[in-house]
Enzyme design. Structure first.
Site, PDB file in Angstrom:
ATOM      1  N   GLU A 107      45.387  31.703  33.245  1.00  0.00           N
ATOM      2  CA  GLU A 107      45.336  30.637  34.250  1.00  0.00           C
ATOM      3  C   GLU A 107      46.038  31.066  35.531  1.00  0.00           C
ATOM      4  O   GLU A 107      45.579  30.779  36.639  1.00  0.00           O
ATOM      5  CB  GLU A 107      46.005  29.363  33.712  1.00  0.00           C
ATOM      6  CG  GLU A 107      45.318  28.744  32.504  1.00  0.00           C
ATOM      7  CD  GLU A 107      45.836  29.275  31.182  1.00  0.00           C
ATOM      8  OE1 GLU A 107      46.221  30.456  31.099  1.00  0.00           O
ATOM      9  OE2 GLU A 107      45.854  28.508  30.207  1.00  0.00           O
ATOM     10  N   CYS A 138      51.960  27.152  32.889  1.00  0.00           N
ATOM     11  CA  CYS A 138      50.625  27.070  33.504  1.00  0.00           C
ATOM     12  C   CYS A 138      50.225  25.628  33.777  1.00  0.00           C
ATOM     13  O   CYS A 138      49.481  25.364  34.726  1.00  0.00           O
ATOM     14  CB  CYS A 138      49.592  27.772  32.630  1.00  0.00           C
ATOM     15  SG  CYS A 138      49.703  29.569  32.780  1.00  0.00           S
ATOM     16  N   GLU A 167      49.299  41.419  29.870  1.00  0.00           N
ATOM     17  CA  GLU A 167      50.595  41.567  29.206  1.00  0.00           C
ATOM     18  C   GLU A 167      51.314  42.820  29.694  1.00  0.00           C
ATOM     19  O   GLU A 167      50.729  43.667  30.375  1.00  0.00           O
ATOM     20  CB  GLU A 167      50.380  41.589  27.684  1.00  0.00           C
ATOM     21  CG  GLU A 167      49.794  40.273  27.192  1.00  0.00           C
ATOM     22  CD  GLU A 167      49.625  40.192  25.695  1.00  0.00           C
ATOM     23  OE1 GLU A 167      49.744  41.228  24.994  1.00  0.00           O
ATOM     24  OE2 GLU A 167      49.358  39.068  25.213  1.00  0.00           O
ATOM     25  N   ASN A 188      44.643  37.199  30.847  1.00  0.00           N
ATOM     26  CA  ASN A 188      46.054  37.497  30.624  1.00  0.00           C
ATOM     27  C   ASN A 188      46.306  38.999  30.782  1.00  0.00           C
ATOM     28  O   ASN A 188      45.472  39.828  30.422  1.00  0.00           O
ATOM     29  CB  ASN A 188      46.574  36.959  29.283  1.00  0.00           C
ATOM     30  CG  ASN A 188      45.757  37.349  28.081  1.00  0.00           C
ATOM     31  OD1 ASN A 188      44.563  37.644  28.188  1.00  0.00           O
ATOM     32  ND2 ASN A 188      46.373  37.363  26.923  1.00  0.00           N
TER      33      ASN A 188
END
Ligand code: THU
Length: 130
Positions: A52, A86, A41, A39
């Site tokens: 993902e 996702c 951010e 991830n």
């Protein structure tokens, strides 16, 4: 390389200063190649991307097109399931029975298929071409 290890390793590179929740994902493509993502951010929160999504982007950029298996790893005692967006992204490149494995740092906690995660997925059948 072991799919779980690939996801756990890439999780370390996550950029998650706002949620403090690092996630790693690893895809085994139908041709056997492994692709990873974490991830990423952003201070403008909605601009952040999931692990993902990163793994899928890496797979597509490399020319692979079919997900055979995917694993998502987080430091959580309960299995973390892919978010709604996702699930749709995974469904684009997976089969309904493709396994999605949810893991903690020690290993697998749960597994579901893509169809179990996203029943009634929007698909090409709904586009109604012609
Ligand atoms: N996150 C993922 O990367 N994958 C998931 O399956 C669930 C959530 C990320 C998004 C955000 O950076 C953080 O986890 C907290 O929601």
């Amino acid at each position: 390389m072991d799919l779980f290890k690939a996801a756990r390793d890439v999780r370390e590179n996550a950029h998650a200063p706002y949620s403090d929740f690092k996630v790693g994902a690893a895809i085994r493509a139908a041709d056997g190649q492994i692709f990873t993502g974490c991830n990423v951010e952003n201070v403008a929160y909605p601009e952040g991307t999931c692990a993902e999504a990163g793994a899928i982007a890496a797979m597509i950029a490399a020319g692979a097109r079919e997900i055979a298996e995917v694993i998502v790893v987080a430091d959580s005692p309960v299995p973390i399931t892919p978010c709604g967006g996702c699930r749709q992204k995974l469904a684009e490149f997976a089969r309904p029975d493709t396994p999605v494995i949810m893991a903690g740092l020690q290993g697998e906690l749960a597994r579901m298929t893509v169809a179990e995660l996203l029943p009634g997925a929007f698909s090409t059948a709904h586009l109604g071409h012609g």
